[in-house]
Write a protein that holds these residues in place. Structure first.
Motif, PDB file in Angstrom:
ATOM      1  N   GLU A   1       0.853  -1.185   0.000  1.00  0.00           N
ATOM      2  CA  GLU A   1       0.000   0.000   0.000  1.00  0.00           C
ATOM      3  C   GLU A   1       0.889   1.235   0.000  1.00  0.00           C
ATOM      4  OE1 GLU A   1      -2.542   0.086   3.425  1.00  0.00           O
ATOM      5  OE2 GLU A   1      -4.077   1.233   2.371  1.00  0.00           O
ATOM      6  N   ASN A   2       0.723   2.047  -0.994  1.00  0.00           N
ATOM      7  CA  ASN A   2       1.483   3.291  -1.095  1.00  0.00           C
ATOM      8  C   ASN A   2       2.985   3.093  -0.891  1.00  0.00           C
ATOM      9  OD1 ASN A   2      -0.771   4.891  -1.579  1.00  0.00           O
ATOM     10  ND2 ASN A   2      -1.259   4.917   0.607  1.00  0.00           N
TER      11      ASN A   2
ATOM     12  N   ARG B   1      -0.217  -9.264  -8.956  1.00  0.00           N
ATOM     13  CA  ARG B   1      -1.271  -8.244  -9.056  1.00  0.00           C
ATOM     14  C   ARG B   1      -0.685  -6.895  -9.483  1.00  0.00           C
ATOM     15  NH1 ARG B   1      -5.237  -8.640  -5.186  1.00  0.00           N
ATOM     16  NH2 ARG B   1      -5.990  -6.718  -6.169  1.00  0.00           N
ATOM     17  N   LEU B   2       0.467  -6.590  -8.936  1.00  0.00           N
ATOM     18  CA  LEU B   2       1.128  -5.330  -9.279  1.00  0.00           C
ATOM     19  C   LEU B   2       1.520  -5.316 -10.761  1.00  0.00           C
ATOM     20  CD1 LEU B   2       2.598  -2.682  -8.332  1.00  0.00           C
ATOM     21  CD2 LEU B   2       4.570  -4.118  -7.807  1.00  0.00           C
TER      22      LEU B   2
ATOM     23  N   HIS C   1      -1.426  -4.797 -12.881  1.00  0.00           N
ATOM     24  CA  HIS C   1      -1.817  -3.393 -12.831  1.00  0.00           C
ATOM     25  C   HIS C   1      -0.941  -2.552 -13.764  1.00  0.00           C
ATOM     26  CE1 HIS C   1      -2.667   0.581 -11.180  1.00  0.00           C
ATOM     27  NE2 HIS C   1      -1.396   0.703 -10.842  1.00  0.00           N
TER      28      HIS C   1
ATOM     29  N   GLN D   1      -1.868  -0.673 -17.430  1.00  0.00           N
ATOM     30  CA  GLN D   1      -1.647   0.759 -17.700  1.00  0.00           C
ATOM     31  C   GLN D   1      -0.740   0.978 -18.902  1.00  0.00           C
ATOM     32  OE1 GLN D   1      -0.138   2.342 -14.027  1.00  0.00           O
ATOM     33  NE2 GLN D   1      -2.131   3.270 -13.581  1.00  0.00           N
TER      34      GLN D   1
ATOM     35  N   SER E   1       3.009   1.602  -7.586  1.00  0.00           N
ATOM     36  CA  SER E   1       1.935   1.145  -6.697  1.00  0.00           C
ATOM     37  C   SER E   1       1.235   2.309  -5.998  1.00  0.00           C
ATOM     38  CB  SER E   1       2.507   0.181  -5.658  1.00  0.00           C
ATOM     39  OG  SER E   1       3.471   0.855  -4.882  1.00  0.00           O
TER      40      SER E   1
ATOM     41  N   GLY F   1      -1.094   4.920  -4.617  1.00  0.00           N
ATOM     42  CA  GLY F   1      -2.557   4.986  -4.596  1.00  0.00           C
ATOM     43  C   GLY F   1      -3.242   3.634  -4.661  1.00  0.00           C
ATOM     44  N   MET F   2      -2.475   2.575  -4.760  1.00  0.00           N
ATOM     45  CA  MET F   2      -3.077   1.237  -4.892  1.00  0.00           C
ATOM     46  C   MET F   2      -2.864   0.435  -3.610  1.00  0.00           C
ATOM     47  SD  MET F   2      -4.188   1.242  -8.010  1.00  0.00           S
ATOM     48  CE  MET F   2      -4.584  -0.503  -8.193  1.00  0.00           C
ATOM     49  N   THR F   3      -3.748  -0.524  -3.401  1.00  0.00           N
ATOM     50  CA  THR F   3      -3.555  -1.481  -2.327  1.00  0.00           C
ATOM     51  C   THR F   3      -3.712  -2.883  -2.891  1.00  0.00           C
ATOM     52  OG1 THR F   3      -4.474   0.059  -0.727  1.00  0.00           O
ATOM     53  CG2 THR F   3      -4.370  -2.251  -0.068  1.00  0.00           C
ATOM     54  N   PHE F   4      -2.714  -3.696  -2.682  1.00  0.00           N
ATOM     55  CA  PHE F   4      -2.796  -5.105  -3.062  1.00  0.00           C
ATOM     56  C   PHE F   4      -2.619  -5.924  -1.796  1.00  0.00           C
ATOM     57  CE2 PHE F   4      -0.611  -2.762  -6.467  1.00  0.00           C
ATOM     58  CZ  PHE F   4      -1.514  -2.927  -7.518  1.00  0.00           C
TER      59      PHE F   4
END
Ligand code: FAD
Lengths: 283, 755
Positions: free
Chosen positions: B475-476, B547-548, B551, B555, B585, B587-590
């Motif tokens: 996260e962040n 997951r990252l 993502h 993009q 990453s 702004g995202m949470t994995f």
């Protein structure tokens, strides 16, 4: 429960008289163990650390006598002037516990506990030390052999304290050796202190942990004097050293316990006696 | 030390990252579980049996409860749920009911406002005992010549191994009976817990020093008669474990007292109580006969192994299985007949301790190897090289050794380590046997050299699925890891962030408190956490990375399979993209959770056949000792070792395990033993239970053998137990070499050497 912190010997002695169920606290390295195991009901405690008379030692050169206050810690005996005067005491001090214990523990406490495993005691006995005691009734001095009565039993009266020990400096060799089952910080399984007094031509040997209290081997001492000239200290026959060791071990009175067996203790103390004598005669 | 300790910019895998709690521990500010407090708390204390075996006629608590400050007194009658607990077999009473079976067995517990009040309350409880003659000979339990001391009987387990042609004999036969004394784990952080009752009295929260939070929770819940989710455990600071925190000690007592009084309960053992409050290493008698060819090749092993389990089962059954399945040592052997017994007696219960049954077996097989070498005219090194197991060899259980088995390399690399310099003519007096006691001079000392090599299974055996769970959240640009892995000093809190940094390219890694709000991690034992929890953390981090990558790929319109972590960046392996992980990453949470399971294992059949173990690690030790042969005193001068570690994920941590394990194995070799007379423990203190001091610790020269194990998630084998296993027989062998004595028992006592 009350705690008292006298700063003079007179005050300490007075407190011992006034308080009915008093206990003395020096370095606490025996005392606190007992407290932690609840073997003591702690009532009134007189802490001796601030009693200046107990913290000092003096060398009276005219009488060749050194008096060590009961509160002098082992750390002070390990090195320096005291160690030079009494190498055996230094060797014993170095075997006591760990540096922390040696910084706190004292000869007064060793005498107060009077355990046959106390490392200071064989040396004091071999040095023919005198224990100086005080109470409100006055002062008295006892030869150490009369002070130590049995396992954790001494001639100390309930209202009395050990002020100091006095012993004559000796010329000649002296040493201490102690067997334990680990290389440091261990309770003695057998120990011996040998003093070869070249001035008087006598030998004195005292044993720890091989009897109800510290044992002086007077017969072996006398035998040695007939076999070997301690003043001259010429080369020593190995056979004499061996026989001395055997005679010393015969004077020991060890028991079996969880730390060792009587058989091993008797053997070990003889080996120590032999080796100490050989060490003393090499120099 | 041989392996170089490399500090790098980033504490990733393979670097010697430092412990996050190291500074606090050295400075004394680390909070151990005994340092935990709560407002309004009470103290708990346990009343224990002074007798090894006695019937309880009556317990009168009326005087105790009258003491001002005493809040409650509990006995067996107050246990709401299951009356017994146990890791494998639930045979140990929470409080003795009707009978006590070992000295120190809990009989009652009190809660009061002060430890001193507790002490008085315990003293005021009147227990009337009818003292019985204790059964302390395991052979009587095996033969059935004494009546059962427990409803479950006196035999805890018997296991036979029959392998190959049992009629084979050899021209060379050596046999002997060996004895191993009872060792204590002697961790320095004593047992301690704080139990806080829920306001509604329906549950308990506990902060405790343990090896396995979830197993504790299960057993506490059963005894309290509450659902598991009503018990919530958090790991307190643990000061060592070594197996002694696998079994329940004060957990149930503290919880019961908390629920009864409605107030937080703090319990902590003294050193003396600790000796009675946890299980010990099994004392054992092991008879072994080796048949070999004239060239030293082993043809057959026969063995009879008797383990004294003490009064309750604990993990005796599993310890025994380790013992019988490791008696061949790291050597090929086609034929075997082995009988192993774990017996119940009125001695203190025995269970897990570092090495878990293999320590005892190793002392026997390594002593035998030296006998064999002598009989065949070979050196200790040569006999071991000739018989050394290789990858793919079968054990006497029929199980193929699929783990990498670099036994030969362990021996050769240990052999290549330089011997310590000869003793000078005037060595430092403290470094001679006898140390500060000044017992010896140079001429009294004889030097000896001895060898020990061992095989140790990793993870749990016999169908047990000891999986581990971990969660990873990114996260962040910050990674947070969550697991219930007990950190007992082994260093998983150092390793887990290293894994995350390597997998994710993020440097800021937070480790959440270890507690039961996530799935089990299994026990911190059996050399298993780097493999199991390491595998779980690695798995969870890899899922997050997937997951990252998805993502980023979305993009950037790329195939996620093209992406890779390079240092702290994500790069496109087929293009030019390079973007830092924290940026990617933002702004995202994995968040992903992963369970790592090792491959399944099998039970042993009645002939001891089956693939019962997961994996194996190997190590060699060479000991150099100085012995005062006349006084029987020993100084271990040097231990050289080459250990099969798979992959050194943190070389400094590995060295810590090696040096510590060697000290513990040295303790068993020459001083550490719980002494008992007829079930009475004689030395429950550090005055008389001797642990090695700095002056007893040898120089350690270690080589790490890195042959990554394909089965292991990170290529790394467990390194915790092997260091303490073969060092004990190596020291014993060195003493034999110096003295010519048989030395068939450890700890070696001075009298064994000189009388
Ligand atoms: C870890 C550890 C290791 C140890 N190792 C050793 C060792 O190797 N060798 C060894 O000999 N001992 C050892 N001891 C025991 C102890 O350190 C010694 O006996 C020490 O000499 C006690 O001295 P102290 O000043 O601490 O006495 P304290 O504990 O204060 O007192 C001991 C006893 O003597 C009494 N006492 C104290 N001062 C006086 C006085 N002036 N007059 C009369 N009575 C007095 C006290 O009332 C008490 O009964 C060890 C102890 C510990 C805890």
């Amino acid at each position: 429960m009350s705690i008292h912190i006298p700063t003079s010997l007179d005050d300490a002695v007075a407190l011992l008289h006034e308080l009915p169920r008093v206990q003395l606290l020096a370095g606490g390295t025996d005392f606190m163990v007992e407290v932690n195991f609840n073997r003591h009901d702690v009532h009134d405690v007189v802490a001796l650390r601030r009693v200046t008379e107990l913290q000092q030692w003096q060398h009276d050169e005219t009488s060749n006598t050194v008096t060590i206050g009961a509160g002098v810690p082992y750390a002070e005996m390990e090195n320096g002037e005291l160690a030079r005067l009494f190498p055996a005491l230094a060797e014993a001090a170095r075997t006591v516990g760990s540096p922390q214990i040696r910084a706190a523990g004292t000869l007064g406490g060793n005498l107060g506990t009077c355990s046959p495993a106390g490392d200071g005691l064989p040396v004091l006995f071999a040095l023919d030390a005198v224990v100086n005691l005080a109470s409100h009734r006055g002062k008295r001095s006892l030869p150490i052999g009369e002070f130590m009565l049995g396992p954790k039993r001494s001639a100390l009266a309930v209202d009395e304290l050990v002020v100091s020990v006095s012993m004559k400096t000796t010329t000649g060799w002296q040493g201490y050796a102690k067997v334990g089952t680990r290389n440091a910080m261990v309770i003695s399984v057998a120990s011996a202190s040998l003093v070869l007094d070249s001035e008087s031509g006598t030998a004195r040997i005292a044993l720890g942990s091989v009897g109800p209290t510290i044992i002086r081997c007077t017969q072996a001492e006398q035998w040695l004097q007939t076999q070997y000239d301690i003043s001259a200290r010429k080369e020593l026959d190995e056979a004499i050293a061996t026989e001395f060791g055997l005679r010393v071990s015969q004077e020991s009175r060890p028991i079996d316990d969880h730390r060792s067996t009587a058989q091993y203790r008797r053997h070990a103390v003889g080996v120590l006696a032999k080796r100490l004598l050989q060490r003393g005669c090499v120099q | 030390m041989s392996p170089s300790i490399v500090r790098t910019r980033r504490d990733t895998l393979g670097t010697s990252a430092l412990r996050p709690d190291g500074g606090a521990k050295v400075q004394g500010s680390f909070a151990f579980s005994s340092d935990v407090w709560a407002d309004n708390m009470l103290w708990g204390a346990t009343l224990r049996s002074p007798h090894p075996y006695a019937r309880i006629i009556s317990i009168d608590t009326s005087e105790a409860i009258k003491i001002a400050g005493v809040e409650t007194v509990l006995t067996a009658e107050d246990v709401p749920g299951q009356l017994t607990y146990g890791l494998i077999e639930s045979d140990q009473p929470v409080f003795a009911a009707g009978v006590v079976r070992y000295m120190g067995e809990p009989v009652a517990a009190v809660a009061a406002d002060h430890p001193e009040t507790c002490r008085r309350a315990l003293a005021a409880i009147r227990v009337e005992y009818e003292v019985l003659e204790p059964h302390v000979n395991p052979e009587d339990s095996i033969s059935g010549s004494v009546p059962p001391i427990h409803p479950n009987g006196n035999l805890l387990r018997h296991q036979r191994i029959v392998c190959g042609d049992t009629t084979v004999t050899g021209p060379v036969v050596v046999e002997c009976e060996y004895e191993i004394g009872m060792q204590d784990q002697a961790f320095l952080g004593l047992e301690a817990a704080l139990a806080i009752p829920d306001a509604d009295g329906g549950g308990v929260e506990m902060i405790v020093a343990t090896q396995w939070l979830h197993e504790d929770r299960k057993q506490i819940a059963l005894c309290l008669g509450l659902p598991e989710e009503k018990i919530r455990l958090t790991l307190g600071g643990v000061g060592g474990a070594f197996g002694a925190r696998e079994d329940i000690s004060l957990q149930v007592h503290a919880s019961l007292l908390a629920l009864r009084t409605g107030r937080p309960i703090k319990m902590q053992y003294s050193r003396e109580e600790s000796f009675f409050g946890h299980v010990h290493r099994h004392p054992a008698k092991i008879w072994v006969r080796h048949h070999a060819r004239n060239d030293g090749m082993i043809l057959k092993i026969e063995a009879r192994m008797v383990f004294d389990g003490g009064a309750y089962a604990s993990t005796s059954a599993a310890v025994l299985i380790n013992a019988v399945t490791h008696i061949q040592g790291p050597y090929r052997c086609a034929n075997a007949v082995v009988d192993g017994f774990a017996a119940r007696t009125n001695n203190p219960p025995c269970g897990a301790m570092r090495g878990f049954g293999v320590v005892q077996a190793c002392f026997a097989h390594e002593s035998q190897m030296d006998k064999l070498a002598q009989a065949c005219g070979l050196s200790p090194v040569e006999i071991r090289l000739r018989n050394a197991m290789r990858t793919g060899d079968r054990l006497i259980t029929g199980q193929p050794v699929e783990s990498v088995a670099p036994v030969e390399r362990c021996i050769r690399e240990t052999d290549a380590i330089a011997l310590p310099p000869q003793m000078t003519s005037s060595p430092h007096e403290l470094l001679l046997p006898g140390g500060s006691g000044r017992t010896a001079d140079r001429q009294h000392i004889t030097r000896g050299i001895g060898w020990g090599v061992s095989i140790k299974n990793l993870m749990y055996s016999e169908t047990f699925d000891d999986y581990a769970t971990a969660r990873c959240r990114l996260e962040n640009g910050i990674v947070t890891l969550k697991f219930a892995t007990s950190e007992v000093g082994q260093g998983f809190i150092t390793l887990a962030p290293q894994i995350a940094r390597s997998v994710l390219g993020i440097d800021t890694v937070i480790v959440d408190p270890m507690d039961t709000t996530i799935g089990s991690a299994g026990s911190t034992s059996a050399s298993r956490q780097t493999w199991m929890s390491g595998g779980a953390v690695d798995g969870a981090c890899r899922l997050v990375r997937e997951r990252l990558f998805e993502h980023v790929a979305r993009q950037q319109n790329l195939d996620p399979l093209q992406l890779e972590i390079d240092d702290t960046d994500i790069i496109d392996t087929r293009g030019t993209l390079r973007i830092s992980v924290s940026q990617a990453s933002a702004g995202m949470t994995f968040e992903e959770t992963f369970e790592h399971h090792h491959r399944p294992t099998e039970d042993l059949d009645e002939n001891g056949q089956g693939n019962c173990h997961v994996a194996f690690a190997f190590v060699a030790h060479r000991a150099v000792v100085d012995v005062d042969t006349e006084l029987g005193l020993v100084k271990v001068v040097q231990i050289a070792t080459a250990q099969d570690v798979g992959r050194a994920l943190n070389p400094l941590s590995v060295l810590g395990q090696i040096e510590g394990g060697i000290a513990q194995g040295l303790g068993l070799a020459v001083m550490e033993e719980i002494l008992m007379v007829n079930g009475i423990v004689k030395n429950p203190s550090f005055t008389d239970y001797l642990l090695p001091t700095a002056l007893d610790a040898p120089d350690v020269v270690a080589v790490l053998i890195e042959e990554p194990d394909p089965q292991a998630p990170l290529g790394a084998k467990g390194v915790g137990e092997p260091p303490c296993i073969s060092v004990t027989p190596a020291i014993a062998a060195a003493i034999r070499d110096a003295t010519g004595r048989a030395i068939t028992r450890v700890p070696v006592r001075p009298s064994d050497i000189c009388l």
